[in-house]
Write a protein that holds these residues in place. Structure first.
Motif, mmCIF file in Angstrom:
data_model
loop_
_atom_site.group_PDB
_atom_site.id
_atom_site.type_symbol
_atom_site.label_atom_id
_atom_site.label_comp_id
_atom_site.label_asym_id
_atom_site.label_seq_id
_atom_site.Cartn_x
_atom_site.Cartn_y
_atom_site.Cartn_z
ATOM 1 N N THR A 59 31.736 51.763 39.283
ATOM 2 C CA THR A 59 32.301 51.036 38.137
ATOM 3 C C THR A 59 33.620 50.381 38.502
ATOM 4 O O THR A 59 33.915 49.261 38.054
ATOM 5 C CB THR A 59 32.485 51.996 36.959
ATOM 6 O OG1 THR A 59 31.226 52.576 36.628
ATOM 7 C CG2 THR A 59 33.021 51.260 35.743
ATOM 8 N N LEU A 60 34.427 51.036 39.327
ATOM 9 C CA LEU A 60 35.688 50.446 39.764
ATOM 10 C C LEU A 60 35.447 49.195 40.605
ATOM 11 O O LEU A 60 36.184 48.208 40.492
ATOM 12 C CB LEU A 60 36.500 51.468 40.557
ATOM 13 C CG LEU A 60 37.078 52.642 39.758
ATOM 14 C CD1 LEU A 60 37.805 53.610 40.678
ATOM 15 C CD2 LEU A 60 38.015 52.135 38.674
ATOM 16 N N ILE A 61 34.410 49.212 41.439
ATOM 17 C CA ILE A 61 34.083 48.016 42.231
ATOM 18 C C ILE A 61 33.629 46.887 41.308
ATOM 19 O O ILE A 61 34.005 45.719 41.487
ATOM 20 C CB ILE A 61 32.993 48.347 43.267
ATOM 21 C CG1 ILE A 61 33.504 49.378 44.266
ATOM 22 C CG2 ILE A 61 32.553 47.076 44.003
ATOM 23 C CD1 ILE A 61 32.451 49.868 45.236
ATOM 24 N N THR A 62 32.821 47.227 40.302
ATOM 25 C CA THR A 62 32.384 46.214 39.337
ATOM 26 C C THR A 62 33.565 45.615 38.588
ATOM 27 O O THR A 62 33.664 44.399 38.420
ATOM 28 C CB THR A 62 31.393 46.830 38.339
ATOM 29 O OG1 THR A 62 30.317 47.444 39.045
ATOM 30 C CG2 THR A 62 30.825 45.775 37.404
ATOM 31 N N LEU A 63 34.482 46.474 38.144
ATOM 32 C CA LEU A 63 35.668 45.982 37.450
ATOM 33 C C LEU A 63 36.569 45.170 38.376
ATOM 34 O O LEU A 63 37.294 44.279 37.916
ATOM 35 C CB LEU A 63 36.451 47.157 36.856
ATOM 36 C CG LEU A 63 35.830 47.825 35.633
ATOM 37 C CD1 LEU A 63 36.600 49.080 35.267
ATOM 38 C CD2 LEU A 63 35.812 46.860 34.460
ATOM 39 N N PHE A 64 36.520 45.455 39.674
ATOM 40 C CA PHE A 64 37.347 44.709 40.620
ATOM 41 C C PHE A 64 36.974 43.240 40.637
ATOM 42 O O PHE A 64 37.850 42.366 40.537
ATOM 43 C CB PHE A 64 37.209 45.307 42.026
ATOM 44 C CG PHE A 64 37.762 44.427 43.111
ATOM 45 C CD1 PHE A 64 39.130 44.281 43.267
ATOM 46 C CD2 PHE A 64 36.914 43.737 43.968
ATOM 47 C CE1 PHE A 64 39.641 43.464 44.271
ATOM 48 C CE2 PHE A 64 37.407 42.917 44.956
ATOM 49 C CZ PHE A 64 38.781 42.791 45.105
ATOM 50 N N PHE A 65 35.665 42.919 40.738
ATOM 51 C CA PHE A 65 35.349 41.491 40.796
ATOM 52 C C PHE A 65 35.396 40.840 39.422
ATOM 53 O O PHE A 65 35.585 39.626 39.333
ATOM 54 C CB PHE A 65 34.027 41.218 41.525
ATOM 55 C CG PHE A 65 32.788 41.832 40.951
ATOM 56 C CD1 PHE A 65 32.181 41.305 39.836
ATOM 57 C CD2 PHE A 65 32.193 42.924 41.560
ATOM 58 C CE1 PHE A 65 31.018 41.844 39.335
ATOM 59 C CE2 PHE A 65 31.031 43.474 41.064
ATOM 60 C CZ PHE A 65 30.443 42.934 39.938
ATOM 61 N N TYR A 66 35.288 41.613 38.345
ATOM 62 C CA TYR A 66 35.550 41.037 37.028
ATOM 63 C C TYR A 66 37.028 40.694 36.871
ATOM 64 O O TYR A 66 37.394 39.617 36.395
ATOM 65 C CB TYR A 66 35.128 42.010 35.924
ATOM 66 C CG TYR A 66 33.636 42.110 35.713
ATOM 67 C CD1 TYR A 66 32.779 41.083 36.100
ATOM 68 C CD2 TYR A 66 33.065 43.225 35.121
ATOM 69 C CE1 TYR A 66 31.414 41.178 35.913
ATOM 70 C CE2 TYR A 66 31.701 43.328 34.922
ATOM 71 C CZ TYR A 66 30.883 42.297 35.327
ATOM 72 O OH TYR A 66 29.529 42.396 35.137
ATOM 73 N N LEU A 67 37.902 41.638 37.273
ATOM 74 C CA LEU A 67 39.340 41.392 37.170
ATOM 75 C C LEU A 67 39.799 40.301 38.129
ATOM 76 O O LEU A 67 40.761 39.583 37.843
ATOM 77 C CB LEU A 67 40.102 42.692 37.442
ATOM 78 C CG LEU A 67 40.008 43.760 36.355
ATOM 79 C CD1 LEU A 67 40.626 45.066 36.831
ATOM 80 C CD2 LEU A 67 40.710 43.287 35.093
ATOM 81 N N ARG A 68 39.129 40.168 39.261
ATOM 82 C CA ARG A 68 39.478 39.091 40.185
ATOM 83 C C ARG A 68 39.190 37.733 39.566
ATOM 84 O O ARG A 68 39.993 36.791 39.718
ATOM 85 C CB ARG A 68 38.682 39.258 41.491
ATOM 86 C CG ARG A 68 39.063 38.266 42.575
ATOM 87 C CD ARG A 68 38.329 38.575 43.863
ATOM 88 N NE ARG A 68 36.880 38.486 43.694
ATOM 89 C CZ ARG A 68 36.007 38.705 44.672
ATOM 90 N NH1 ARG A 68 36.441 39.061 45.865
ATOM 91 N NH2 ARG A 68 34.715 38.607 44.449
ATOM 92 N N ILE A 69 38.093 37.619 38.852
ATOM 93 C CA ILE A 69 37.797 36.375 38.139
ATOM 94 C C ILE A 69 38.816 36.155 37.023
ATOM 95 O O ILE A 69 39.301 35.037 36.811
ATOM 96 C CB ILE A 69 36.369 36.418 37.567
ATOM 97 C CG1 ILE A 69 35.348 36.588 38.689
ATOM 98 C CG2 ILE A 69 36.058 35.155 36.787
ATOM 99 C CD1 ILE A 69 33.936 36.843 38.194
ATOM 100 N N CYS A 70 39.168 37.233 36.321
ATOM 101 C CA CYS A 70 40.161 37.123 35.246
ATOM 102 C C CYS A 70 41.516 36.683 35.791
ATOM 103 O O CYS A 70 42.214 35.863 35.181
ATOM 104 C CB CYS A 70 40.309 38.455 34.528
ATOM 105 S SG CYS A 70 38.836 39.010 33.647
ATOM 106 N N TYR A 71 41.896 37.232 36.937
ATOM 107 C CA TYR A 71 43.187 36.874 37.527
ATOM 108 C C TYR A 71 43.215 35.396 37.889
ATOM 109 O O TYR A 71 44.216 34.699 37.656
ATOM 110 C CB TYR A 71 43.434 37.722 38.776
ATOM 111 C CG TYR A 71 44.721 37.391 39.488
ATOM 112 C CD1 TYR A 71 45.934 37.909 39.050
ATOM 113 C CD2 TYR A 71 44.722 36.559 40.615
ATOM 114 C CE1 TYR A 71 47.117 37.611 39.699
ATOM 115 C CE2 TYR A 71 45.901 36.252 41.272
ATOM 116 C CZ TYR A 71 47.094 36.782 40.813
ATOM 117 O OH TYR A 71 48.249 36.475 41.453
#
Length: 342
Positions: free
Chosen positions: A283-295
């Motif tokens: 889940t942390l890896i999934t949130l990483f690329f979501y947050l990368r898009i958000c950033y």
């Protein structure tokens, strides 16, 4: 091209096939329901404006599902013969084969090879049905089997492949496909714990997936660069998009954290800390690329391209999307307050 009444008829037959599978008391009846569901979904897949890719996707789906259905029927017959004639065939081995066919039908790892590429050729509405409605019958049949060791391997592979596979994706459909594989791993794990928790997880996952696909379909978006371009059109679109992305990823305090919270709580009660660590890391890896898009969206300037144009959207669809986003964003807070008051 089918008209709207024909599409509604195929969807009703598809739902009837799911109901036949879920309510069946034999493997033969379950196989019949799966076949009805398959034969009603293929015309919906092939009826698309993108004829070449949709036809290829429908052919891939038919071949994969036909292979799984053939093995399922053969294994079911052997299992019935084994129970009736006391043949010296291990029931656990047959159960593993049946479980493998059901995992292939649902798109879980390690039988996920057809799922992301096939998603690329579908419309958003067909993709929504494939990620939600088409998983009900296989997951229900999986709950009848007793092959937890093999199912645990599939859970681990699904959450890892679903998390790593979405890292370098620029296609929104493939991104949603790998997200579906990751969530499918969580659902299979919840299925091993309790069927009620699986049902809650599936309902919340379907709700969050519907919101995102409703938005993508409304704005006709298929790639990440289209998202960044639309940020110049609407600032509110930027916030609502990534609130739903983070909710789908399971970040607290959004609504998507609630079903994962229930699974984490049950795994803690069962002292399955190794499985809990694997699920949380994925889940942390999934949130990483979501947050990368958000950033990239919130912190960087993205200038409007020459081909971007303004479109006046249906006010009802826009208001419905905002209402659904409100529940997806603040739903966990309201549910927590409700149980606290009780």
């Amino acid at each position: 091209m089918f008209n709207n009444s024909s599409k509604i008829l195929f969807m009703m037959i598809m739902i009837i096939g799911v109901l036949i599978t879920v309510s069946s008391n034999s493997w033969l009846g379950a196989w019949m329901g799966l076949e009805i569901n398959l034969l009603s979904f293929i015309p919906l897949m092939s009826d698309s404006s993108n004829n070449s890719m949709s036809t290829e996707s429908s052919l891939k789906y038919f071949l994969t599902q036909a292979l799984a259905s053939t093995v399922l029927l053969f294994s079911s017959i052997i299992l019935m013969l084994n129970n009736n004639l006391n043949m010296e065939i291990c029931n656990s081995f047959i159960s593993v084969i049946i479980l493998s066919t059901l995992l292939m039908k649902s798109g879980a790892a390690p039988f996920h090879f057809w799922f992301p590429n096939m998603m690329e050729g579908l419309t958003w509405m067909n993709a929504l049905m494939l990620m939600t409605l088409q998983k009900i019958a296989p997951l229900t049949l999986i709950s009848y089997l007793n092959a937890n060791n093999f199912l645990m391997v599939s859970v681990i592979l699904s959450v890892i492949i679903g998390a790593i596979g979405g890292l370098n994706q620029t296609s929104l459909r493939k991104l949603m496909a790998f997200s579906s594989i990751n969530h499918l791993g969580w659902m299979l794990n919840s299925l091993m714990i309790s069927e009620s928790i699986w049902l809650i997880y599936f309902i919340f996952y379907s709700f969050m997936t519907f919101i995102l696909i409703f938005m993508f379909n409304m704005h006709k978006m298929f790639h990440l660069n289209q998202l960044f371009s639309w940020f110049m059109v609407s600032k509110s679109f930027k916030f609502t998009l990534f609130f739903n992305f983070l909710s789908l990823g399971g970040l607290p305090p959004f609504l998507g954290f609630l079903p994962k919270w229930l699974v984490i709580q049950q795994l803690t009660f069962c002292s399955q800390y190794s499985m809990l660590m694997i699920l949380m890391m994925s889940t942390l890896i999934t949130l990483f690329f979501y947050l990368r898009i958000c950033y990239s969206a919130f912190m960087l300037n993205y200038y409007e391209n020459n081909w971007i144009y303004f479109v006046k959207f249906n006010k009802f669809n826009t208001n419905l999307f905002l209402i659904l986003t409100f529940f997806s964003t603040f739903g966990l807070i309201f549910i927590s307050l409700f149980f606290f008051m009780l």
